[in-house]
Design a protein around this motif. Structure first.
Motif, PDB file in Angstrom:
ATOM      1  N   THR A 116      12.463  -1.633   6.714  1.00 35.32           N
ATOM      2  CA  THR A 116      13.009  -2.740   5.936  1.00 35.32           C
ATOM      3  C   THR A 116      14.201  -3.331   6.680  1.00 35.32           C
ATOM      4  OG1 THR A 116      14.588  -1.386   4.709  1.00 35.32           O
ATOM      5  CG2 THR A 116      12.349  -1.578   3.789  1.00 35.32           C
ATOM      6  N   ALA A 117      14.688  -4.453   6.202  1.00 37.46           N
ATOM      7  CA  ALA A 117      15.869  -5.089   6.800  1.00 37.46           C
ATOM      8  C   ALA A 117      17.077  -4.156   6.749  1.00 37.46           C
ATOM      9  CB  ALA A 117      16.175  -6.403   6.073  1.00 37.46           C
ATOM     10  N   GLU A 118      17.070  -3.242   5.782  1.00 36.12           N
ATOM     11  CA  GLU A 118      18.168  -2.285   5.635  1.00 36.12           C
ATOM     12  C   GLU A 118      17.974  -1.047   6.511  1.00 36.12           C
ATOM     13  OE1 GLU A 118      16.383  -3.423   2.924  1.00 36.12           O
ATOM     14  OE2 GLU A 118      17.810  -5.000   2.418  1.00 36.12           O
ATOM     15  N   GLY A 119      16.865  -0.990   7.255  1.00 30.96           N
ATOM     16  CA  GLY A 119      16.602   0.133   8.143  1.00 30.96           C
ATOM     17  C   GLY A 119      15.931   1.326   7.494  1.00 30.96           C
ATOM     18  N   ILE A 120      15.348   1.136   6.313  1.00 36.71           N
ATOM     19  CA  ILE A 120      14.674   2.221   5.593  1.00 36.71           C
ATOM     20  C   ILE A 120      13.190   2.209   5.968  1.00 36.71           C
ATOM     21  CG2 ILE A 120      14.030   3.092   3.306  1.00 36.71           C
ATOM     22  CD1 ILE A 120      16.641   1.727   2.294  1.00 36.71           C
ATOM     23  N   LYS A 121      12.654   3.386   6.271  1.00 34.83           N
ATOM     24  CA  LYS A 121      11.247   3.510   6.628  1.00 34.83           C
ATOM     25  C   LYS A 121      10.393   3.151   5.414  1.00 34.83           C
ATOM     26  CE  LYS A 121       8.078   6.799   8.793  1.00 34.83           C
ATOM     27  NZ  LYS A 121       7.924   8.190   9.267  1.00 34.83           N
ATOM     28  N   ASP A 122       9.472   2.209   5.601  1.00 36.68           N
ATOM     29  CA  ASP A 122       8.589   1.730   4.534  1.00 36.68           C
ATOM     30  C   ASP A 122       7.153   2.143   4.850  1.00 36.68           C
ATOM     31  OD1 ASP A 122       7.055   0.379   2.689  1.00 36.68           O
ATOM     32  OD2 ASP A 122       7.713  -1.616   3.293  1.00 36.68           O
ATOM     33  N   CYS A 123       6.639   3.085   4.099  1.00 37.24           N
ATOM     34  CA  CYS A 123       5.291   3.605   4.319  1.00 37.24           C
ATOM     35  C   CYS A 123       4.298   3.088   3.281  1.00 37.24           C
ATOM     36  CB  CYS A 123       5.320   5.127   4.293  1.00 37.24           C
ATOM     37  SG  CYS A 123       6.438   5.850   5.491  1.00 37.24           S
ATOM     38  N   SER A 124       4.634   2.011   2.609  1.00 36.73           N
ATOM     39  CA  SER A 124       3.805   1.545   1.503  1.00 36.73           C
ATOM     40  C   SER A 124       2.399   1.133   1.935  1.00 36.73           C
ATOM     41  CB  SER A 124       4.492   0.402   0.755  1.00 36.73           C
ATOM     42  OG  SER A 124       4.754  -0.677   1.620  1.00 36.73           O
ATOM     43  N   GLU A 125       2.191   0.802   3.197  1.00 35.35           N
ATOM     44  CA  GLU A 125       0.858   0.430   3.685  1.00 35.35           C
ATOM     45  C   GLU A 125       0.120   1.606   4.303  1.00 35.35           C
ATOM     46  OE1 GLU A 125      -0.519  -2.579   3.141  1.00 35.35           O
ATOM     47  OE2 GLU A 125       1.316  -2.998   2.019  1.00 35.35           O
ATOM     48  N   CYS A 126       0.735   2.762   4.389  1.00 39.54           N
ATOM     49  CA  CYS A 126       0.134   3.925   5.050  1.00 39.54           C
ATOM     50  C   CYS A 126      -0.821   4.656   4.125  1.00 39.54           C
ATOM     51  CB  CYS A 126       1.223   4.884   5.533  1.00 39.54           C
ATOM     52  SG  CYS A 126       0.562   6.292   6.442  1.00 39.54           S
ATOM     53  N   LEU A 127      -1.989   4.951   4.635  1.00 37.12           N
ATOM     54  CA  LEU A 127      -2.983   5.712   3.874  1.00 37.12           C
ATOM     55  C   LEU A 127      -3.217   7.096   4.469  1.00 37.12           C
ATOM     56  CD1 LEU A 127      -5.613   2.896   3.255  1.00 37.12           C
ATOM     57  CD2 LEU A 127      -3.914   3.776   1.662  1.00 37.12           C
ATOM     58  N   LEU A 128      -2.536   7.448   5.541  1.00 37.38           N
ATOM     59  CA  LEU A 128      -2.773   8.704   6.245  1.00 37.38           C
ATOM     60  C   LEU A 128      -2.785   9.918   5.317  1.00 37.38           C
ATOM     61  CD1 LEU A 128      -1.604   9.588   9.728  1.00 37.38           C
ATOM     62  CD2 LEU A 128      -1.275  11.255   7.949  1.00 37.38           C
ATOM     63  N   PRO A 145      -3.777   3.476  -9.899  1.00 35.89           N
ATOM     64  CA  PRO A 145      -3.837   3.747  -8.462  1.00 35.89           C
ATOM     65  C   PRO A 145      -2.754   2.953  -7.737  1.00 35.89           C
ATOM     66  CG  PRO A 145      -5.483   2.110  -8.999  1.00 35.89           C
ATOM     67  CD  PRO A 145      -4.758   2.465 -10.296  1.00 35.89           C
ATOM     68  N   CYS A 146      -2.011   3.617  -6.911  1.00 35.93           N
ATOM     69  CA  CYS A 146      -0.937   2.932  -6.188  1.00 35.93           C
ATOM     70  C   CYS A 146      -1.434   2.316  -4.888  1.00 35.93           C
ATOM     71  CB  CYS A 146       0.229   3.883  -5.918  1.00 35.93           C
ATOM     72  SG  CYS A 146      -0.208   5.280  -4.873  1.00 35.93           S
ATOM     73  N   LYS A 147      -2.609   2.704  -4.435  1.00 40.55           N
ATOM     74  CA  LYS A 147      -3.219   2.155  -3.225  1.00 40.55           C
ATOM     75  C   LYS A 147      -4.685   1.896  -3.533  1.00 40.55           C
ATOM     76  CE  LYS A 147       0.093   4.237  -0.316  1.00 40.55           C
ATOM     77  NZ  LYS A 147       0.857   3.664   0.690  1.00 40.55           N
ATOM     78  N   ASN A 148      -5.293   0.991  -2.812  1.00 39.51           N
ATOM     79  CA  ASN A 148      -6.690   0.645  -3.058  1.00 39.51           C
ATOM     80  C   ASN A 148      -7.614   1.522  -2.220  1.00 39.51           C
ATOM     81  OD1 ASN A 148      -6.083  -1.420  -4.864  1.00 39.51           O
ATOM     82  ND2 ASN A 148      -5.725  -2.860  -3.211  1.00 39.51           N
ATOM     83  N   THR A 149      -7.769   2.769  -2.629  1.00 35.86           N
ATOM     84  CA  THR A 149      -8.615   3.715  -1.916  1.00 35.86           C
ATOM     85  C   THR A 149      -9.017   4.838  -2.859  1.00 35.86           C
ATOM     86  OG1 THR A 149      -8.733   5.148   0.031  1.00 35.86           O
ATOM     87  CG2 THR A 149      -6.620   5.028  -1.076  1.00 35.86           C
ATOM     88  N   ASP A 150      -9.938   5.701  -2.424  1.00 35.19           N
ATOM     89  CA  ASP A 150     -10.250   6.921  -3.161  1.00 35.19           C
ATOM     90  C   ASP A 150      -9.042   7.823  -2.961  1.00 35.19           C
ATOM     91  OD1 ASP A 150     -11.373   9.072  -4.475  1.00 35.19           O
ATOM     92  OD2 ASP A 150     -12.523   9.718  -2.739  1.00 35.19           O
ATOM     93  N   LEU A 151      -8.128   7.750  -3.839  1.00 37.61           N
ATOM     94  CA  LEU A 151      -6.782   8.269  -3.645  1.00 37.61           C
ATOM     95  C   LEU A 151      -6.662   9.773  -3.754  1.00 37.61           C
ATOM     96  CD1 LEU A 151      -4.007   6.975  -3.153  1.00 37.61           C
ATOM     97  CD2 LEU A 151      -3.646   7.086  -5.589  1.00 37.61           C
ATOM     98  N   ASN A 152      -6.003  10.355  -2.766  1.00 33.66           N
ATOM     99  CA  ASN A 152      -5.615  11.752  -2.823  1.00 33.66           C
ATOM    100  C   ASN A 152      -4.129  11.770  -3.161  1.00 33.66           C
ATOM    101  OD1 ASN A 152      -5.052  14.447  -2.551  1.00 33.66           O
ATOM    102  ND2 ASN A 152      -5.699  14.595  -0.426  1.00 33.66           N
TER     103      ASN A 152
END
Length: 75
Positions: free
Chosen positions: A43-55, A15-22
Motif C-alpha cells: 500500500t502507499a503506507e508500505g503495508i503488505k497487501d495480500c488481498s489478491e493472493c490465493l496461494l 466467501p472472501c475470495k472467488n475460489t473453492d476456498l480453503n
C-alpha cells in the motif's frame, strides 16, 4: 474432510475470495516473508497487501506453506 482443508461457511466474510476456498490459513502464516511466493503488493503506507493472493487457499496451499516453514526453520 481433511485436516488440510476446510471452508468456514459461517464466517461473516465468507466467501472472501472467488475460489473453492480453503479457510485453514485465513491469516497466512508466511505473511511476514517477502519471499513467500504469493501475489502481493504494498500500500502507499508500505503495508503488505495480500488481498489478491490465493496461494494459501489453493489445493496444494497446505503443502506449500508447510514446506516453506520447514525450509525457513532449517536456516
Amino acid at each position: 474432510m481433511s485436516h488440510k482443508h476446510f471452508s468456514n461457511k459461517e464466517c461473516e466474510f465468507y466467501p472472501c475470495k472467488n475460489t473453492d476456498l480453503n479457510c485453514l490459513f485465513c491469516f497466512c502464516p508466511i505473511y511476514h516473508h517477502d519471499d513467500c511466493g504469493g501475489e502481493y503488493s504494498f500500500t502507499a503506507e508500505g503495508i503488505k497487501d495480500c488481498s489478491e493472493c490465493l496461494l494459501p487457499h489453493q489445493k496444494d496451499g497446505y503443502e506449500y506453506i508447510m514446506d516453506f516453514i520447514k525450509a525457513k526453520s532449517k536456516k
